[in-house]
Design a protein around this motif. Structure first.
Motif, PDB file in Angstrom:
ATOM      1  N   LEU A  91       0.794  -1.227   0.064  1.00 13.51           N
ATOM      2  CA  LEU A  91       0.185  -0.035   0.025  1.00 13.51           C
ATOM      3  C   LEU A  91       0.878   1.266  -0.046  1.00 13.51           C
ATOM      4  N   THR A  92       0.353   2.160  -0.458  1.00 11.75           N
ATOM      5  CA  THR A  92       0.822   3.490  -0.495  1.00 11.75           C
ATOM      6  C   THR A  92       0.166   4.200   0.737  1.00 11.75           C
ATOM      7  N   THR A  93       0.749   4.779   1.423  1.00 12.19           N
ATOM      8  CA  THR A  93       0.118   5.569   2.772  1.00 12.19           C
ATOM      9  C   THR A  93       0.801   6.785   2.810  1.00 12.19           C
ATOM     10  N   GLY A  94       0.278   7.469   3.908  1.00  9.21           N
ATOM     11  CA  GLY A  94       0.759   9.047   4.206  1.00  9.21           C
ATOM     12  C   GLY A  94      -0.074  10.198   3.453  1.00  9.21           C
ATOM     13  N   PRO A  95       0.255  11.368   3.198  1.00  9.86           N
ATOM     14  CA  PRO A  95      -0.667  12.412   2.756  1.00  9.86           C
ATOM     15  C   PRO A  95      -0.885  12.164   1.223  1.00  9.86           C
ATOM     16  N   LEU A  96      -2.125  12.306   0.729  1.00  7.85           N
ATOM     17  CA  LEU A  96      -2.357  11.671  -0.580  1.00  7.85           C
ATOM     18  C   LEU A  96      -1.763  12.587  -1.616  1.00  7.85           C
ATOM     19  N   ASN A  97      -1.388  13.912  -1.211  1.00  5.63           N
ATOM     20  CA  ASN A  97      -0.669  14.629  -2.412  1.00  5.63           C
ATOM     21  C   ASN A  97       0.689  14.234  -2.529  1.00  5.63           C
ATOM     22  N   GLU A  98       1.264  13.450  -1.643  1.00  6.84           N
ATOM     23  CA  GLU A  98       2.721  12.739  -1.854  1.00  6.84           C
ATOM     24  C   GLU A  98       2.846  11.438  -2.327  1.00  6.84           C
ATOM     25  N   GLN A  99       1.613  10.906  -2.467  1.00  3.60           N
ATOM     26  CA  GLN A  99       2.005   9.459  -2.877  1.00  3.60           C
ATOM     27  C   GLN A  99       2.161   9.348  -4.208  1.00  3.60           C
ATOM     28  N   GLY A 100       3.112   8.235  -4.693  1.00  3.03           N
ATOM     29  CA  GLY A 100       3.302   7.687  -6.061  1.00  3.03           C
ATOM     30  C   GLY A 100       4.806   7.503  -6.226  1.00  3.03           C
ATOM     31  N   ASN A 101       5.322   7.452  -7.355  1.00  2.00           N
ATOM     32  CA  ASN A 101       6.446   7.008  -7.720  1.00  2.00           C
ATOM     33  C   ASN A 101       6.867   5.320  -7.051  1.00  2.00           C
ATOM     34  N   VAL A 102       6.187   4.596  -7.585  1.00  3.47           N
ATOM     35  CA  VAL A 102       6.463   2.953  -7.008  1.00  3.47           C
ATOM     36  C   VAL A 102       6.500   2.174  -7.954  1.00  3.47           C
ATOM     37  N   ARG A 113     -12.985  -4.228   5.903  1.00  4.21           N
ATOM     38  CA  ARG A 113     -12.189  -3.192   5.038  1.00  4.21           C
ATOM     39  C   ARG A 113     -11.640  -3.571   3.753  1.00  4.21           C
ATOM     40  N   TRP A 114     -12.680  -3.898   2.886  1.00  3.65           N
ATOM     41  CA  TRP A 114     -12.586  -4.402   1.557  1.00  3.65           C
ATOM     42  C   TRP A 114     -11.621  -3.398   0.822  1.00  3.65           C
ATOM     43  N   SER A 115     -12.023  -2.230   0.957  1.00  5.69           N
ATOM     44  CA  SER A 115     -11.557  -1.242  -0.155  1.00  5.69           C
ATOM     45  C   SER A 115      -9.962  -0.886   0.135  1.00  5.69           C
ATOM     46  N   LYS A 116      -9.448  -1.423   1.463  1.00  2.00           N
ATOM     47  CA  LYS A 116      -8.064  -1.273   1.872  1.00  2.00           C
ATOM     48  C   LYS A 116      -7.294  -2.485   1.542  1.00  2.00           C
ATOM     49  N   THR A 117      -7.770  -3.520   1.062  1.00  2.00           N
ATOM     50  CA  THR A 117      -7.266  -4.939   1.159  1.00  2.00           C
ATOM     51  C   THR A 117      -6.460  -5.038  -0.217  1.00  2.00           C
ATOM     52  N   GLY A 118      -5.427  -6.049  -0.049  1.00  2.00           N
ATOM     53  CA  GLY A 118      -4.586  -6.367  -1.468  1.00  2.00           C
ATOM     54  C   GLY A 118      -3.366  -5.243  -1.587  1.00  2.00           C
ATOM     55  N   ILE A 119      -3.774  -4.783  -3.042  1.00  2.00           N
ATOM     56  CA  ILE A 119      -2.654  -3.718  -3.397  1.00  2.00           C
ATOM     57  C   ILE A 119      -3.440  -2.596  -3.816  1.00  2.00           C
ATOM     58  N   VAL A 120      -3.194  -1.567  -3.038  1.00  2.00           N
ATOM     59  CA  VAL A 120      -3.680  -0.324  -3.202  1.00  2.00           C
ATOM     60  C   VAL A 120      -2.520   0.747  -3.449  1.00  2.00           C
ATOM     61  N   LEU A 121      -2.419   1.621  -4.363  1.00  2.00           N
ATOM     62  CA  LEU A 121      -1.372   2.485  -4.942  1.00  2.00           C
ATOM     63  C   LEU A 121      -2.141   3.607  -5.471  1.00  2.00           C
ATOM     64  N   ARG A 122      -1.387   4.800  -5.115  1.00  5.43           N
ATOM     65  CA  ARG A 122      -1.913   5.992  -5.558  1.00  5.43           C
ATOM     66  C   ARG A 122      -0.953   6.810  -6.168  1.00  5.43           C
ATOM     67  N   GLY A 123      -1.148   7.902  -7.154  1.00  2.77           N
ATOM     68  CA  GLY A 123      -0.286   8.709  -7.566  1.00  2.77           C
ATOM     69  C   GLY A 123       0.433   8.589  -8.846  1.00  2.77           C
ATOM     70  N   GLU A 124       1.351   9.378  -9.222  1.00  7.24           N
ATOM     71  CA  GLU A 124       1.982   9.397 -10.377  1.00  7.24           C
ATOM     72  C   GLU A 124       3.200   8.723 -10.533  1.00  7.24           C
ATOM     73  N   ASN A 125       3.656   8.196 -11.586  1.00  8.06           N
ATOM     74  CA  ASN A 125       4.896   7.433 -12.024  1.00  8.06           C
ATOM     75  C   ASN A 125       4.823   6.093 -11.281  1.00  8.06           C
ATOM     76  N   LEU A 126       3.696   5.299 -11.683  1.00  5.91           N
ATOM     77  CA  LEU A 126       3.366   3.850 -11.227  1.00  5.91           C
ATOM     78  C   LEU A 126       3.948   3.112 -12.187  1.00  5.91           C
ATOM     79  N   LYS A 127       4.870   2.199 -11.580  1.00  8.90           N
ATOM     80  CA  LYS A 127       5.519   1.182 -12.794  1.00  8.90           C
ATOM     81  C   LYS A 127       5.214  -0.051 -12.228  1.00  8.90           C
ATOM     82  N   ILE A 128       4.373  -1.040 -12.855  1.00  2.49           N
ATOM     83  CA  ILE A 128       3.824  -2.359 -12.303  1.00  2.49           C
ATOM     84  C   ILE A 128       4.274  -3.168 -13.506  1.00  2.49           C
TER      85      ILE A 128
END
Length: 513
Positions: free
Chosen positions: A368-379, A413-428
């Protein structure tokens, strides 16, 4: 201001502005054209062949008396400066991002008059003459008082671009270009880049054609960083048939943000024998990388039992020897009911997991990405084999009361299970996921490529995938067909390219959204 009123105001203002742009002489709108002359807001932008229909939307289209279609010559543009004719724009001023490369529409020959089909005040259709060759067509519409409007059909349209640096152009690297009408027979597509406020032109031929909606070019390494206008030509229609300009930012290629320092978990006490609790050793290696400011926490081949969450730091990547020989697994009996950690692996931004086999029994979130929403990304997630199971153990899960407890636990807590990523520059890339929870990508910019998404069912009937794109290439993947969707929020749903994905009992999907 409602859309209807805006359209009417635009219909009065735009002709006068257009007249100023073409002639350099500004007059009152009613001196240029009758207010009741046809106003075009939108036309077909997808590939249109001879004998295909074209839909035109606007106002006062019942005043149209004639439509003529011209097929433009395919003049060579290799040595020409780009030139474009703006397309009609609904609820906006014509050519709102225009440059000095705007040109007057062109015609070739006498043109062919076509029948007006289902003509009404707000729409009309016509058929491209069957006798014309495929290409770019110039369409001329004449109103009752001989006022003429023009637009092109099959001209390329560039909606967005993306590279390894995000929604930017990277000097010395590839650039994916997303839009419409990019691929035509003969493969003569090219890009022109012009620095804002300057006239020198850098032209690049298309290197790879994916389909009509996506192509790739190799950007020269000596391109100076800065702001540019990007134009695209698909090889048809001559010098006025370039796309409208897209303003882009050119940047230099950056180094890997995780650096080169390596922190081997075995140097911090890990055994890799599948018996010892390795949590403290992993956390010690992660802490050392954090103190350094960046690093690769390396996990050699072996099986590593963990009993707690791993919180990475910015600029740190957790990397195994290979997913075939390096496994992390969490003891499913370590937590009491409803006391599982929110995530097994997490951080806010600039973190990654590569080359690992991850077995996450009885876990809520896995990555999961955590912390402030506007800082999440680059994963970065690459070359991962991941299985998430809600089961405590095979024998315990066979007992229905136990099964009901763990299913309810995950469902809570279904919506927070598994893999939850947010933000720019996600490379999966190149991953196999089999999860009891969700695959959720919020406000996602980046790439999801060559992955397999499967659902390890828990008996809970819930969607298993949500995609909220903001510039996302999602291609060459397998995704299980039950319960996935895309965001309905306008703020988090734009610029999605999905292609060559395999979905059971459906056909492969291709296109831009």
């Amino acid at each position: 201001m409602n859309n209807s009123l805006l359209r009417r105001l635009t219909s009065y203002i735009v002709p006068a502005i257009s007249f100023c742009l073409y002639t350099g002489t500004c007059q009152a709108a009613d001196a240029v054209v009758d207010d009741l002359s046809p106003k075009i807001f939108q036309v077909t932008t997808a590939e249109t062949r001879p004998n295909d229909a074209v839909l035109v939307r606007g106002e006062y289209l019942d005043k149209i008396t004639e439509i003529k279609v011209y097929r433009l010559n395919d003049d060579n543009v290799d040595t020409e400066l780009p030139g474009y004719v703006p397309m009609p724009l609904e609820d906006g001023l014509l050519d709102h991002n225009g440059t000095d490369r705007r040109m007057k529409y062109a015609t070739t020959g006498n043109g062919q008059s076509v029948d007006l089909i289902q003509q009404g005040n707000q729409s009309v259709k016509f058929i491209i003459p069957k006798a014309l060759e495929e290409g770019v067509y110039s369409v001329e519409i004449t109103g009752e008082k001989k006022h003429k409007s023009n637009f092109y059909v099959n001209v390329p349209k560039v909606n967005w671009v993306i590279s390894e640096e995000g929604l930017k152009v990277t000097a010395g690297d590839y650039l994916r270009i997303q839009g419409k009408n990019l691929l035509r027979s003969g493969g003569k597509g090219q890009v022109a880049l012009i620095p804002v406020g300057k006239r020198q032109v850098v032209k690049v031929k298309v290197a790879t054609y994916y389909d009509d909606f996506s192509v790739s070019v190799n950007v020269p390494g000596n391109l100076t960083p800065g702001e540019y206008h990007l134009y695209y030509h698909n090889g048809l229609g001559g010098k006025t048939a370039w796309s409208e300009p897209l303003r882009v930012t050119v940047v230099n290629k950056s180094a890997d943000w995780w650096g080169t320092s390596v922190f081997n978990v075995k140097d911090y006490g890990a055994k890799g024998d599948g018996v010892h609790n390795e949590t403290a050793a992993f956390r010690a290696a992660l802490n050392a990388a954090e103190q350094k400011g960046s690093g690769i926490v390396y996990v050699p081949r072996g099986r590593y039992m963990l009993t707690g969450e791993l919180i990475l730091s910015p600029n740190v990547i957790l990397k195994g020897e290979a997913k075939e020989v390096t496994q992390l697994f969490w003891n499913p009996l370590n937590w009491d009911t409803n006391e599982m950690p929110a995530s097994l692996i997490s951080e806010t931004h600039h973190f990654g997991v590569k080359d690992l086999n991850i077995w996450a029994s009885r876990a809520w979130g896995v990555i999961l990405t955590t912390g402030p929403l506007n800082e999440q990304g680059n994963v970065v997630l690459e070359n991962i084999l991941l299985r998430q199971s809600a089961q405590v153990s095979g024998m315990l899960y066979q007992v229905k009361p136990n099964r009901d407890v763990v299913d309810a636990e995950l469902h809570s807590r279904w919506s927070k299970t598994g893999i939850v990523l947010r933000g720019e520059n996600l490379k999966i890339r190149n991953c196999i996921f089999n999860s009891s929870g969700m695959y959720t990508f919020y406000a996602a910019t980046g790439f999801i490529q060559n992955c397999r998404f499967e659902r390890n069912t828990t008996g809970v009937n819930q969607p298993y995938m949500l995609v909220h794109p903001k510039g996302l290439i999602y291609e060459d993947c397998y995704k299980q067909g039950d319960g996935y969707g895309y965001a309905s929020s306008i703020d988090e749903s734009r610029n999605l390219y999905e292609a060559r994905n395999s979905i059971p009992l459906t056909i492969p999907m291709t296109g831009n959204v």
